[in-house]
Design a protein around this motif. Structure first.
Motif, PDB file in Angstrom:
ATOM      1  N   THR A 102       3.086   7.209  -9.977  1.00 37.27           N
ATOM      2  CA  THR A 102       3.733   5.995  -9.474  1.00 37.27           C
ATOM      3  C   THR A 102       2.758   4.816  -9.476  1.00 37.27           C
ATOM      4  O   THR A 102       3.019   3.806  -8.842  1.00 37.27           O
ATOM      5  CB  THR A 102       4.254   6.209  -8.044  1.00 37.27           C
ATOM      6  N   LEU A 103       1.703   4.954 -10.224  1.00 37.91           N
ATOM      7  CA  LEU A 103       0.689   3.907 -10.278  1.00 37.91           C
ATOM      8  C   LEU A 103       0.498   3.309 -11.654  1.00 37.91           C
ATOM      9  O   LEU A 103      -0.618   3.250 -12.158  1.00 37.91           O
ATOM     10  CB  LEU A 103      -0.643   4.448  -9.736  1.00 37.91           C
ATOM     11  N   PRO A 104       1.527   2.719 -12.260  1.00 37.59           N
ATOM     12  CA  PRO A 104       2.901   2.624 -11.768  1.00 37.59           C
ATOM     13  C   PRO A 104       3.846   3.568 -12.513  1.00 37.59           C
ATOM     14  O   PRO A 104       3.434   4.203 -13.483  1.00 37.59           O
ATOM     15  CB  PRO A 104       3.248   1.177 -12.122  1.00 37.59           C
ATOM     16  N   ILE A 105       5.109   3.621 -12.100  1.00 33.79           N
ATOM     17  CA  ILE A 105       6.169   4.239 -12.890  1.00 33.79           C
ATOM     18  C   ILE A 105       6.348   3.365 -14.130  1.00 33.79           C
ATOM     19  O   ILE A 105       6.357   2.135 -14.025  1.00 33.79           O
ATOM     20  CB  ILE A 105       7.483   4.284 -12.074  1.00 33.79           C
ATOM     21  N   TRP A 149       9.079  -1.476 -13.470  1.00 34.92           N
ATOM     22  CA  TRP A 149       9.256  -1.025 -12.094  1.00 34.92           C
ATOM     23  C   TRP A 149       8.432  -1.908 -11.169  1.00 34.92           C
ATOM     24  O   TRP A 149       7.247  -2.154 -11.420  1.00 34.92           O
ATOM     25  CB  TRP A 149       8.835   0.432 -11.964  1.00 34.92           C
ATOM     26  N   PHE A 160       8.984   0.756  -4.629  1.00 34.02           N
ATOM     27  CA  PHE A 160      10.024   1.485  -3.902  1.00 34.02           C
ATOM     28  C   PHE A 160       9.709   1.550  -2.418  1.00 34.02           C
ATOM     29  O   PHE A 160       8.581   1.303  -1.980  1.00 34.02           O
ATOM     30  CB  PHE A 160      10.222   2.895  -4.471  1.00 34.02           C
ATOM     31  N   ASP A 219       5.512   1.847  -2.040  1.00 29.86           N
ATOM     32  CA  ASP A 219       4.544   1.903  -3.128  1.00 29.86           C
ATOM     33  C   ASP A 219       4.927   0.805  -4.108  1.00 29.86           C
ATOM     34  O   ASP A 219       6.123   0.580  -4.354  1.00 29.86           O
ATOM     35  CB  ASP A 219       4.573   3.267  -3.812  1.00 29.86           C
ATOM     36  N   TYR A 220       3.918   0.125  -4.641  1.00 25.87           N
ATOM     37  CA  TYR A 220       4.176  -1.021  -5.495  1.00 25.87           C
ATOM     38  C   TYR A 220       3.454  -0.888  -6.831  1.00 25.87           C
ATOM     39  O   TYR A 220       2.408  -0.239  -6.935  1.00 25.87           O
ATOM     40  CB  TYR A 220       3.694  -2.314  -4.818  1.00 25.87           C
ATOM     41  N   ASN A 221       4.004  -1.558  -7.834  1.00 24.02           N
ATOM     42  CA  ASN A 221       3.322  -1.677  -9.115  1.00 24.02           C
ATOM     43  C   ASN A 221       2.024  -2.466  -8.882  1.00 24.02           C
ATOM     44  O   ASN A 221       2.082  -3.594  -8.374  1.00 24.02           O
ATOM     45  CB  ASN A 221       4.235  -2.396 -10.107  1.00 24.02           C
ATOM     46  N   PRO A 222       0.892  -1.907  -9.249  1.00 26.10           N
ATOM     47  CA  PRO A 222      -0.376  -2.626  -9.004  1.00 26.10           C
ATOM     48  C   PRO A 222      -0.407  -4.022  -9.609  1.00 26.10           C
ATOM     49  O   PRO A 222      -1.065  -4.908  -9.070  1.00 26.10           O
ATOM     50  CB  PRO A 222      -1.416  -1.709  -9.665  1.00 26.10           C
ATOM     51  N   HIS A 260      11.020  10.381  -8.920  1.00 26.05           N
ATOM     52  CA  HIS A 260      11.191   8.948  -9.119  1.00 26.05           C
ATOM     53  C   HIS A 260      11.911   8.622 -10.404  1.00 26.05           C
ATOM     54  O   HIS A 260      11.581   7.631 -11.055  1.00 26.05           O
ATOM     55  CB  HIS A 260       9.834   8.245  -9.055  1.00 26.05           C
TER      56      HIS A 260
END
Lengths: 114, 120
Positions: free
Chosen positions: A100-103, B49, B52, B60-63, B105
């Motif tokens: 999820t880092l990232p999806i 993305w 979420f 959790d976030y996209n960096p 996910h």
């Protein structure tokens, strides 16, 4: 980031023929503890949101026609439409959910009728 | 049948904050068992993305967007929301909300999407 690369970018197939779309991940999306590939496939038609077709690389979502199938493991995956129908014209995306880092999603493959 | 619907302004000025809400029907965010995501699609481009949230509020976030994004949840209203600060033209996109079955996910339900244009 896990980079997802699809091939080809576009594809034209005759009605009733087989369509094959490939997806390659920059690192394995196979989780060894459960032997599952964290890979999904989506179909997007114009003006609509993506629709989930396949998850765990090969499990068909409820209601998805059985002409759609997914295969592959580790870093190389394939979405196959066994007999193309007119309603299958769309853009198809693969997605990894291993990290999820990232999806991340592939860039998309546009499927048209020849 | 679960349904998600995005709402919010379709036009935002540069440097301002984009705010969207996703209303969920046919299922309860509070019941747990799902992650609730925001995803965007730039015009004629692929999917990105954003982040979420879980019903508990964990996120959790996209960096690549983390410094500008906040996702929150209101379980009493069965809604979750997105804020993107300091927007530029590069934030012009169709914004989707989507559901994913925890602990995975992938996204099994999506909203119809809403176009947000950043322009003065």
């Amino acid at each position: 980031d896990i980079v997802m690369t699809q091939s080809p970018d576009s594809l034209a197939v005759s009605l009733g023929e087989r369509a094959t779309i490939n997806c390659k991940s920059s690192q394995s999306v196979l989780y060894s503890s459960n032997n599952k590939n964290y890979l999904g496939w989506y179909q997007q038609k114009p003006g609509q949101p993506p629709k989930l077709l396949i998850y765990w690389a090969s499990t068909r979502e409820s209601g998805v026609p059985d002409r759609f199938s997914g295969s592959g493991s580790g870093t190389d995956f394939t979405l196959t439409i066994s007999s193309l129908q007119a309603e299958d014209v769309a853009v198809y995306y693969c997605q990894q959910y291993y990290s999820t880092l990232p999806i991340t999603f592939g860039q998309g493959t546009r499927l048209e009728i020849k | 049948q679960v349904q998600l619907r995005e709402s919010g302004p379709g036009l935002v000025k540069p440097s301002q904050t984009l705010s969207l809400t996703c209303t969920v029907s046919g299922g309860s965010i509070r019941s747990g068992g799902h992650y609730w995501s925001w995803i965007r699609q730039h015009p004629e481009k692929g999917l990105e993305w954003i982040g979420f949230i879980y019903y508990s509020g964990s996120t959790d976030y996209n960096p690549s967007l983390k410094s500008r994004v906040t996702i929150s949840v209101d379980t009493s209203q069965n809604q979750f929301s997105l804020k993107v600060s300091s927007v530029t033209a590069a934030d012009t996109a169709v914004y989707y909300c989507a559901r994913g079955p925890a602990p995975t996910h992938y996204f099994d339900y999506w909203g119809q999407g809403t176009l947000v244009t950043v322009s003065s």
